[in-house]
Design a protein around this motif. Structure first.
Motif, PDB file in Angstrom:
ATOM      1  N   MET A   1       0.845  -1.183   0.000  1.00  0.00           N
ATOM      2  CA  MET A   1       0.000   0.000   0.000  1.00  0.00           C
ATOM      3  C   MET A   1       0.887   1.242   0.000  1.00  0.00           C
ATOM      4  N   ASP A   2       0.478   2.239  -0.755  1.00  0.00           N
ATOM      5  CA  ASP A   2       1.189   3.507  -0.699  1.00  0.00           C
ATOM      6  C   ASP A   2       0.483   4.444   0.281  1.00  0.00           C
ATOM      7  N   HIS A   3       1.045   5.625   0.478  1.00  0.00           N
ATOM      8  CA  HIS A   3       0.503   6.535   1.487  1.00  0.00           C
ATOM      9  C   HIS A   3      -0.923   6.985   1.170  1.00  0.00           C
ATOM     10  N   GLN A   4      -1.267   7.141  -0.099  1.00  0.00           N
ATOM     11  CA  GLN A   4      -2.625   7.563  -0.454  1.00  0.00           C
ATOM     12  C   GLN A   4      -3.633   6.455  -0.141  1.00  0.00           C
ATOM     13  N   GLN A   5      -3.258   5.215  -0.404  1.00  0.00           N
ATOM     14  CA  GLN A   5      -4.140   4.090  -0.084  1.00  0.00           C
ATOM     15  C   GLN A   5      -4.322   3.958   1.428  1.00  0.00           C
ATOM     16  N   VAL A   6      -3.251   4.168   2.185  1.00  0.00           N
ATOM     17  CA  VAL A   6      -3.345   4.121   3.644  1.00  0.00           C
ATOM     18  C   VAL A   6      -4.245   5.256   4.127  1.00  0.00           C
ATOM     19  N   HIS A   7      -4.048   6.456   3.607  1.00  0.00           N
ATOM     20  CA  HIS A   7      -4.900   7.603   3.966  1.00  0.00           C
ATOM     21  C   HIS A   7      -6.370   7.276   3.707  1.00  0.00           C
ATOM     22  N   ASP A   8      -6.674   6.793   2.528  1.00  0.00           N
ATOM     23  CA  ASP A   8      -8.056   6.472   2.167  1.00  0.00           C
ATOM     24  C   ASP A   8      -8.626   5.390   3.080  1.00  0.00           C
ATOM     25  N   TYR A   9      -7.834   4.379   3.397  1.00  0.00           N
ATOM     26  CA  TYR A   9      -8.293   3.273   4.248  1.00  0.00           C
ATOM     27  C   TYR A   9      -8.604   3.780   5.657  1.00  0.00           C
ATOM     28  N   HIS A  53      10.741   7.597   3.437  1.00  0.00           N
ATOM     29  CA  HIS A  53       9.580   6.730   3.267  1.00  0.00           C
ATOM     30  C   HIS A  53       8.400   7.313   4.039  1.00  0.00           C
ATOM     31  N   TRP A  54       7.217   7.061   3.524  1.00  0.00           N
ATOM     32  CA  TRP A  54       6.022   7.342   4.302  1.00  0.00           C
ATOM     33  C   TRP A  54       5.984   6.332   5.429  1.00  0.00           C
ATOM     34  N   ARG A  55       5.495   6.776   6.560  1.00  0.00           N
ATOM     35  CA  ARG A  55       5.369   5.886   7.712  1.00  0.00           C
ATOM     36  C   ARG A  55       4.052   6.169   8.413  1.00  0.00           C
ATOM     37  N   VAL A  56       3.494   5.116   8.981  1.00  0.00           N
ATOM     38  CA  VAL A  56       2.245   5.236   9.714  1.00  0.00           C
ATOM     39  C   VAL A  56       2.481   4.714  11.126  1.00  0.00           C
ATOM     40  N   ASN A  57       2.052   5.493  12.116  1.00  0.00           N
ATOM     41  CA  ASN A  57       2.093   5.057  13.508  1.00  0.00           C
ATOM     42  C   ASN A  57       0.739   4.457  13.844  1.00  0.00           C
ATOM     43  N   LEU A  58       0.761   3.257  14.439  1.00  0.00           N
ATOM     44  CA  LEU A  58      -0.468   2.551  14.773  1.00  0.00           C
ATOM     45  C   LEU A  58      -0.408   2.013  16.194  1.00  0.00           C
ATOM     46  N   LYS A  59      -1.513   2.148  16.900  1.00  0.00           N
ATOM     47  CA  LYS A  59      -1.619   1.601  18.247  1.00  0.00           C
ATOM     48  C   LYS A  59      -1.662   0.081  18.143  1.00  0.00           C
ATOM     49  N   CYS A  60      -1.113  -0.582  19.181  1.00  0.00           N
ATOM     50  CA  CYS A  60      -1.007  -2.043  19.115  1.00  0.00           C
ATOM     51  C   CYS A  60      -0.961  -2.624  20.524  1.00  0.00           C
ATOM     52  N   GLY A  98      -2.888  -7.031   3.123  1.00  0.00           N
ATOM     53  CA  GLY A  98      -3.803  -7.599   4.117  1.00  0.00           C
ATOM     54  C   GLY A  98      -3.290  -7.447   5.539  1.00  0.00           C
ATOM     55  N   GLU A  99      -1.996  -7.618   5.728  1.00  0.00           N
ATOM     56  CA  GLU A  99      -1.408  -7.473   7.060  1.00  0.00           C
ATOM     57  C   GLU A  99      -1.440  -6.012   7.501  1.00  0.00           C
ATOM     58  N   LEU A 100      -1.136  -5.106   6.607  1.00  0.00           N
ATOM     59  CA  LEU A 100      -1.176  -3.688   6.942  1.00  0.00           C
ATOM     60  C   LEU A 100      -2.609  -3.254   7.279  1.00  0.00           C
ATOM     61  N   GLU A 101      -3.582  -3.730   6.526  1.00  0.00           N
ATOM     62  CA  GLU A 101      -4.988  -3.423   6.820  1.00  0.00           C
ATOM     63  C   GLU A 101      -5.384  -3.973   8.190  1.00  0.00           C
ATOM     64  N   ARG A 102      -4.914  -5.179   8.519  1.00  0.00           N
ATOM     65  CA  ARG A 102      -5.201  -5.767   9.829  1.00  0.00           C
ATOM     66  C   ARG A 102      -4.628  -4.909  10.948  1.00  0.00           C
ATOM     67  N   MET A 103      -3.404  -4.407  10.771  1.00  0.00           N
ATOM     68  CA  MET A 103      -2.781  -3.546  11.778  1.00  0.00           C
ATOM     69  C   MET A 103      -3.582  -2.253  11.957  1.00  0.00           C
TER      70      MET A 103
END
Length: 132
Positions: A1-9, A53-60, A98-103
Motif C-alpha cells: 500500500m502507498d501513502h494515499q491508499q493508507v490515507h483512504d483506508y 519513506h512514508w510511515r504510519v504510527n499505529l496503536k497495538c 492484508g497485514e497492513l490493513e489488519r494492523m
C-alpha cells in the motif's frame, strides 16, 4: 500500500477525521477525537532525502507490537510515541496489504474499545466492534 491508499483506508473508518495538530506534514487520524494513527513522510536515522519513506504510527497490543517488530523489518517501535503501545510501520512495500490493513483495523478497534461506555453506544452498528 502507498501513502494515499493508507490515507483512504484510515479515513474510511466510521466517525474518523484527519487533522494536522503537530504541523504540516503529519496527518493525525482520530475516531471521536481520539488518535488511532498518524501518517507522515520522514526519514529514519541519517538517510538522505532520496531515501525517505512514508510511515504510519499505529496503536497495538504490547505483546503483538513486539511480535510484529520481530517478523517485519519495516515495523519499528513507535516514532515519538509510547513504544510499548505504538508501532511505526514504514510503507516501503515489504508488508502485505492484508497485514497492513489488519494492523490499521486493530489500532482503530483498540481506541474504540477504550472509549467511555456512552461514546461506544451502538458501537457494534457504528464501529463494527462488539463490547460487553
Amino acid at each position: 500500500m502507498d501513502h494515499q491508499q493508507v490515507h483512504d483506508y484510515l479515513l474510511a473508518k466510521p466517525c474518523t477525521s484527519v487533522s494536522q495538530p503537530f504541523g504540516e506534514g503529519v496527518d493525525v487520524y482520530k475516531v471521536k477525537d481520539r488518535m488511532f494513527a498518524t501518517l507522515a513522510l520522514g526519514k529514519m536515522g541519517k538517510e538522505d532525502d532520496e531515501h525517505r519513506h512514508w510511515r504510519v504510527n499505529l496503536k497495538c497490543d504490547p505483546d503483538e507490537a513486539q511480535a510484529l517488530r520481530d517478523i517485519f523489518s519495516a515495523v519499528l517501535p513507535g516514532y515519538h510515541m509510547n513504544k510499548k503501545l505504538w508501532n511505526t510501520v514504514m510503507l516501503d512495500g515489504s508488508i502485505p496489504t492484508g497485514e497492513l490493513e489488519r494492523m490499521m483495523d486493530n489500532s482503530f478497534h483498540l481506541v474504540v474499545e477504550k472509549m467511555p461506555k456512552k461514546c461506544r453506544k451502538n458501537s457494534k452498528k457504528i464501529y463494527g466492534v462488539e463490547h460487553s
